[in-house]
Design a protein around this motif. Structure first.
Motif, PDB file in Angstrom:
ATOM      1  N   LEU A 278     -92.720  -5.676  86.493  1.00  0.00           N
ATOM      2  CA  LEU A 278     -91.851  -5.053  87.477  1.00  0.00           C
ATOM      3  C   LEU A 278     -92.441  -3.704  87.862  1.00  0.00           C
ATOM      4  O   LEU A 278     -92.932  -2.969  87.019  1.00  0.00           O
ATOM      5  N   SER A 279     -92.408  -3.384  89.154  1.00  0.00           N
ATOM      6  CA  SER A 279     -92.811  -2.045  89.604  1.00  0.00           C
ATOM      7  C   SER A 279     -91.632  -1.410  90.316  1.00  0.00           C
ATOM      8  O   SER A 279     -91.067  -2.006  91.240  1.00  0.00           O
ATOM      9  N   VAL A 280     -91.240  -0.217  89.863  1.00  0.00           N
ATOM     10  CA  VAL A 280     -90.129   0.509  90.492  1.00  0.00           C
ATOM     11  C   VAL A 280     -90.535   1.968  90.695  1.00  0.00           C
ATOM     12  O   VAL A 280     -91.425   2.470  90.017  1.00  0.00           O
ATOM     13  N   PRO A 281     -89.889   2.661  91.637  1.00  0.00           N
ATOM     14  CA  PRO A 281     -90.211   4.075  91.839  1.00  0.00           C
ATOM     15  C   PRO A 281     -89.906   4.883  90.575  1.00  0.00           C
ATOM     16  O   PRO A 281     -88.877   4.685  89.929  1.00  0.00           O
ATOM     17  N   GLY A 282     -90.831   5.799  90.213  1.00  0.00           N
ATOM     18  CA  GLY A 282     -90.631   6.646  89.038  1.00  0.00           C
ATOM     19  C   GLY A 282     -89.784   7.862  89.380  1.00  0.00           C
ATOM     20  O   GLY A 282     -89.524   8.151  90.550  1.00  0.00           O
ATOM     21  N   GLU A 283     -89.344   8.569  88.326  1.00  0.00           N
ATOM     22  CA  GLU A 283     -88.491   9.748  88.537  1.00  0.00           C
ATOM     23  C   GLU A 283     -89.234  10.832  89.320  1.00  0.00           C
ATOM     24  O   GLU A 283     -88.645  11.553  90.117  1.00  0.00           O
ATOM     25  N   LYS A 284     -90.541  10.970  89.050  1.00  0.00           N
ATOM     26  CA  LYS A 284     -91.302  12.057  89.679  1.00  0.00           C
ATOM     27  C   LYS A 284     -92.179  11.536  90.813  1.00  0.00           C
ATOM     28  O   LYS A 284     -93.273  12.020  91.051  1.00  0.00           O
ATOM     29  N   GLY A 285     -91.690  10.537  91.509  1.00  0.00           N
ATOM     30  CA  GLY A 285     -92.480   9.948  92.603  1.00  0.00           C
ATOM     31  C   GLY A 285     -93.486   8.952  92.067  1.00  0.00           C
ATOM     32  O   GLY A 285     -93.698   8.841  90.854  1.00  0.00           O
ATOM     33  N   GLY A 286     -94.130   8.232  92.956  1.00  0.00           N
ATOM     34  CA  GLY A 286     -95.080   7.200  92.532  1.00  0.00           C
ATOM     35  C   GLY A 286     -94.351   5.988  91.988  1.00  0.00           C
ATOM     36  O   GLY A 286     -93.124   5.973  91.904  1.00  0.00           O
ATOM     37  N   MET A 287     -95.109   4.965  91.618  1.00  0.00           N
ATOM     38  CA  MET A 287     -94.511   3.729  91.098  1.00  0.00           C
ATOM     39  C   MET A 287     -94.767   3.610  89.599  1.00  0.00           C
ATOM     40  O   MET A 287     -95.836   3.976  89.103  1.00  0.00           O
ATOM     41  N   LYS A 288     -93.766   3.109  88.889  1.00  0.00           N
ATOM     42  CA  LYS A 288     -93.901   2.850  87.454  1.00  0.00           C
ATOM     43  C   LYS A 288     -93.917   1.344  87.260  1.00  0.00           C
ATOM     44  O   LYS A 288     -93.111   0.628  87.835  1.00  0.00           O
ATOM     45  N   SER A 289     -94.857   0.887  86.436  1.00  0.00           N
ATOM     46  CA  SER A 289     -94.959  -0.547  86.170  1.00  0.00           C
ATOM     47  C   SER A 289     -94.473  -0.828  84.751  1.00  0.00           C
ATOM     48  O   SER A 289     -94.842  -0.118  83.818  1.00  0.00           O
ATOM     49  N   TYR A 290     -93.624  -1.849  84.614  1.00  0.00           N
ATOM     50  CA  TYR A 290     -93.056  -2.161  83.301  1.00  0.00           C
ATOM     51  C   TYR A 290     -93.238  -3.633  82.972  1.00  0.00           C
ATOM     52  O   TYR A 290     -93.243  -4.488  83.850  1.00  0.00           O
ATOM     53  N   GLU A 291     -93.338  -3.920  81.672  1.00  0.00           N
ATOM     54  CA  GLU A 291     -93.312  -5.301  81.199  1.00  0.00           C
ATOM     55  C   GLU A 291     -91.942  -5.561  80.589  1.00  0.00           C
ATOM     56  O   GLU A 291     -91.449  -4.773  79.785  1.00  0.00           O
ATOM     57  N   LEU A 292     -91.316  -6.663  80.989  1.00  0.00           N
ATOM     58  CA  LEU A 292     -90.006  -7.045  80.466  1.00  0.00           C
ATOM     59  C   LEU A 292     -90.141  -8.424  79.837  1.00  0.00           C
ATOM     60  O   LEU A 292     -90.128  -9.442  80.533  1.00  0.00           O
ATOM     61  N   ASP A 293     -90.311  -8.441  78.518  1.00  0.00           N
ATOM     62  CA  ASP A 293     -90.493  -9.731  77.844  1.00  0.00           C
ATOM     63  C   ASP A 293     -89.917  -9.664  76.436  1.00  0.00           C
ATOM     64  O   ASP A 293     -89.148  -8.764  76.102  1.00  0.00           O
ATOM     65  N   TRP A 294     -90.296 -10.645  75.585  1.00  0.00           N
ATOM     66  CA  TRP A 294     -89.750 -10.747  74.227  1.00  0.00           C
ATOM     67  C   TRP A 294     -90.096  -9.525  73.371  1.00  0.00           C
ATOM     68  O   TRP A 294     -89.447  -9.265  72.362  1.00  0.00           O
ATOM     69  N   ALA A 295     -91.122  -8.762  73.772  1.00  0.00           N
ATOM     70  CA  ALA A 295     -91.506  -7.579  72.995  1.00  0.00           C
ATOM     71  C   ALA A 295     -90.572  -6.396  73.268  1.00  0.00           C
ATOM     72  O   ALA A 295     -90.685  -5.360  72.617  1.00  0.00           O
ATOM     73  N   ASP A 296     -89.677  -6.549  74.238  1.00  0.00           N
ATOM     74  CA  ASP A 296     -88.728  -5.486  74.579  1.00  0.00           C
ATOM     75  C   ASP A 296     -87.360  -5.864  74.002  1.00  0.00           C
ATOM     76  O   ASP A 296     -86.660  -6.716  74.544  1.00  0.00           O
ATOM     77  N   PRO A 297     -86.962  -5.221  72.885  1.00  0.00           N
ATOM     78  CA  PRO A 297     -85.711  -5.628  72.223  1.00  0.00           C
ATOM     79  C   PRO A 297     -84.463  -5.415  73.088  1.00  0.00           C
ATOM     80  O   PRO A 297     -83.515  -6.190  73.012  1.00  0.00           O
ATOM     81  N   PHE A 298     -84.472  -4.387  73.929  1.00  0.00           N
ATOM     82  CA  PHE A 298     -83.306  -4.116  74.783  1.00  0.00           C
ATOM     83  C   PHE A 298     -83.136  -5.221  75.822  1.00  0.00           C
ATOM     84  O   PHE A 298     -82.031  -5.704  76.067  1.00  0.00           O
ATOM     85  N   TRP A 299     -84.221  -5.625  76.439  1.00  0.00           N
ATOM     86  CA  TRP A 299     -84.213  -6.704  77.443  1.00  0.00           C
ATOM     87  C   TRP A 299     -83.710  -8.011  76.825  1.00  0.00           C
ATOM     88  O   TRP A 299     -82.884  -8.713  77.410  1.00  0.00           O
ATOM     89  N   GLU A 300     -84.211  -8.304  75.619  1.00  0.00           N
ATOM     90  CA  GLU A 300     -83.811  -9.535  74.938  1.00  0.00           C
ATOM     91  C   GLU A 300     -82.328  -9.525  74.574  1.00  0.00           C
ATOM     92  O   GLU A 300     -81.629 -10.519  74.726  1.00  0.00           O
ATOM     93  N   ALA A 301     -81.845  -8.372  74.099  1.00  0.00           N
ATOM     94  CA  ALA A 301     -80.472  -8.298  73.604  1.00  0.00           C
ATOM     95  C   ALA A 301     -79.434  -8.183  74.717  1.00  0.00           C
ATOM     96  O   ALA A 301     -78.307  -8.652  74.567  1.00  0.00           O
TER      97      ALA A 301
END
Length: 624
Positions: A278-301
């Motif tokens: 996923l790519s979303v706008p960052g707090e300080k401008g620019g784009m932030k890229s994130y991985e959302l999968d089984w390694a992310d406990p918050f996403w899973e839960a």
């Protein structure tokens, strides 16, 4: 043990990366002998690898460089090359070219599915004529032509499958090619899981075509002495086979269009989650890229929670993190704690060691919290701007009540939201309401046109709905004529867009697909599924395609596959069903492609245009 598709596919890929040698689990999942190698893949196989193997994992398995097969590459001596590509004519020619140019010392060729014999012959003759056959060390059919996003979620990445299957101009050969492609992908999934399921599907349409061809392919394969299905060696698997439930997207059209207010469906639908990235706008401008999968406990839960609950959970996690940081500071004499005076050296050293050991875990937790805070902030902006909470609630109410108040309907169509939000809402209204006065439909179309919305998709669903009503009211003599005429004109879709609410949502919000899967897993007589066909590739051929008198339930595990596009709403509903069972059952969900509501409506619009509905909804289609 429950079927875990992600784990199984990852194991196959790791074995491939280790030159198809047995991998030593005690050695950290690597081969006994460390070999450095180069990895070459095509774009599809890059998509297969991307959600499962991160760059650091590639290095762990000795992959020092990786390239797309289509890129120009320089020779690298003394290093084997692992190719992971689809068996296509262009890839075959590129492999021959690479070998004739002596790019690498040895070629380990891995095809994502079974290589057809003519392609294999082309490869052999090309290698012989360029005198490079000795460079081919190994050749494997890997049966990995599908993309696994979660333990129980996969896609065949068959683009525009719904559009192609329902295209009124599609010929028999084109439909057969699409069905064949779906069957090949499903065969790969079953080969990776090493299971031969009992197949169930409704009569008619693409689901039956897939079931029949898959049954035949499995039967043919099981005749071979060394086949891919090693169930015989695994008592638990052979003792309890899964059921494969096949459906056509038209079985429940609404779920592909509706807005949903749960976290995973929202992130996918609104922010465009793709291959777990996923790519979303960052707090300080620019784009932030994130991985959302089984390694992310918050996403899973929390992926299945409604958005407001997710916001509360982020705050809870943040407060817990702050408290844990404070505790560490106190124990080590940091801010607010006692100063270190050296009197209790052993005690303080122990505290410091504990603090140092807890730092990586605290840092990781903070990164996860920051990630989801940022995603939730961007989501909240979209929700407010487009009133997505209102869309989700009103659509859900419409489906349950079977309609909506006229002023409420017009309020939504003239209010906030993107053009596609309004179009999706209008189609949901069309599907959920049994009978609609013509003047009300006209009013909706006018409102859409005033918002400059292309109404092709709306016109398409309206036409199919009116045909279904004609079919329902026709007597048996004229009914077959209407079906013949309609199927010639509108392709497969006539089998399905339902006008009644009962087939869409029951009173407890359970999706029709979940309700049907539950009945199929129970395996008891049930009027909803009594007409469903049964294909058992391990049973005598004479029973193939029979109805429910050939039952094998109850089933502990199911693979549910949607022909024509699926989504996170359906996936979430099936996971809830699995967890609700006592004891918990296990359901894998797959589809030809994972689509947002906007993407699916675009396919409906294409079908509308092919049938002559332009932006205004009248007049013939422009010649193509």
């Amino acid at each position: 043990m429950a079927l875990n598709l992600r784990q199984k596919q990852t194991e196959c890929i790791i074995r491939m990366l280790n030159l198809n040698q047995a991998v030593n689990p005690s050695g950290g999942g690597t081969a006994n002998e460390e070999v450095y190698k180069i990895l070459i893949f095509d774009r599809f196989c890059q998509s297969v690898l991307s959600p499962l193997i991160h760059v650091k994992d590639l290095r762990k398995h000795g992959v020092t460089l990786y390239f797309l097969i289509e890129k120009d590459r320089k020779p690298v001596q003394d290093v084997p090359a692992v190719y992971f590509v689809r068996p296509t004519p262009s890839n075959i020619q590129r492999i021959i070219l690479d070998a004739s140019n002596s790019l690498y010392d040895s070629f380990h060729l891995n095809f994502s599915s079974s290589i057809p014999r003519p392609f294999l012959e082309d490869l052999a003759s090309g290698m012989l004529s360029s005198d490079s056959i000795q460079r081919v060390a190994k050749l494997h059919d890997q049966y990995l032509e599908f993309i696994t996003l979660e333990d129980g979620l996969f896609s065949l990445a068959n683009k525009d499958c719904y559009l192609q299957l329902n295209d009124p101009s599609a010929g028999d050969r084109e439909i057969e090619n699409i069905i064949d492609s779906v069957v090949s992908g499903l065969f790969c999934v079953l080969a990776t899981l090493a299971v031969v399921p009992v197949i169930r599907c409704p009569r008619g349409g693409p689901a039956e075509m897939v079931a029949s061809l898959l049954d035949q392919r499995l039967r043919d394969h099981l005749l071979a002495k060394n086949n891919l299905f090693t169930e015989g060696g695994n008592f638990s698997s052979s003792f309890q086979r899964p059921v494969l439930c096949l459906f056509d997207r038209n079985f429940e059209l609404s779920v592909a269009i509706q807005h949903d207010f749960r976290y995973k469906p929202l992130v996918h639908d609104v922010l465009g989650l793709r291959l777990n990235r996923l790519s979303v706008p960052g707090e300080k401008g620019g784009m932030k890229s994130y991985e959302l999968d089984w390694a992310d406990p918050f996403w899973e839960a929390n992926g299945a929670l409604e958005f407001p609950e997710v916001a509360v959970e982020i705050e809870t996690q943040l407060n817990k993190y702050k408290k844990d940081v404070e505790d560490v500071n106190k124990r080590t004499g940091g801010s607010g704690g006692a100063e270190f005076d050296g009197t209790d050296l052993i005690g303080n050293t122990k505290h410091l060691m504990n603090a140092v050991n807890s730092l990586p875990e605290l840092t990781e937790r903070k990164q996860v919290i920051d990630k989801h805070t940022n995603i939730a902030t961007v989501l909240l902006g979209e929700i407010k701007e487009r009133s997505l909470d209102s869309y989700a609630k009103k659509e859900s109410d419409m489906m349950i009540r079977g309609g909506i108040d006229r002023s409420e309907l017009m309020g939504v169509l003239n209010g906030k939201g993107s053009k596609l939000d309004k179009l999706r809402f209008a189609i949901m209204y069309l599907i959920s309401t049994e009978t609609i006065p013509p003047n009300e439909v006209e009013m909706v179309e006018t409102a859409l046109r005033e918002s400059e919305v292309d109404t092709s998709a709306f016109q398409y669903v309206k036409k199919i709905k009116s045909l279904n009503i004609s079919l329902a009211s026709a007597n048996s003599a004229s009914r077959s004529n209407i079906v013949d005429w309609a199927e010639k004109l509108y392709g497969q879709s006539i089998s399905a867009v339902t006008a009644g609410v009962k087939n869409l949502l029951s009173s407890d919000h359970q999706l029709a697909v979940s309700r049907t899967v539950e009945a199929l897993m129970e395996g008891k007589p049930n009027p909803e599924i009594d007409s469903y066909l049964v294909f058992d590739p391990r049973a005598p051929k004479s029973t193939a395609g029979s109805s429910s008198n050939h039952l094998k339930g109850p089933f502990k595990e199911a693979i549910v596959f949607m022909v024509g596009g699926g989504n996170y709403v359906e996936y979430g509903s099936l996971q809830e069903l699995a967890q609700r069972q006592q004891p918990a059952k296990h359901i894998i969900y797959g589809t030809t492609e994972i689509l947002t509501g906007d993407e699916f409506v675009e396919q409906l619009a294409q079908l509308g245009k092919k049938m002559g509905f332009g932006s205004g909804g009248t007049g013939p289609a422009a010649p193509v």
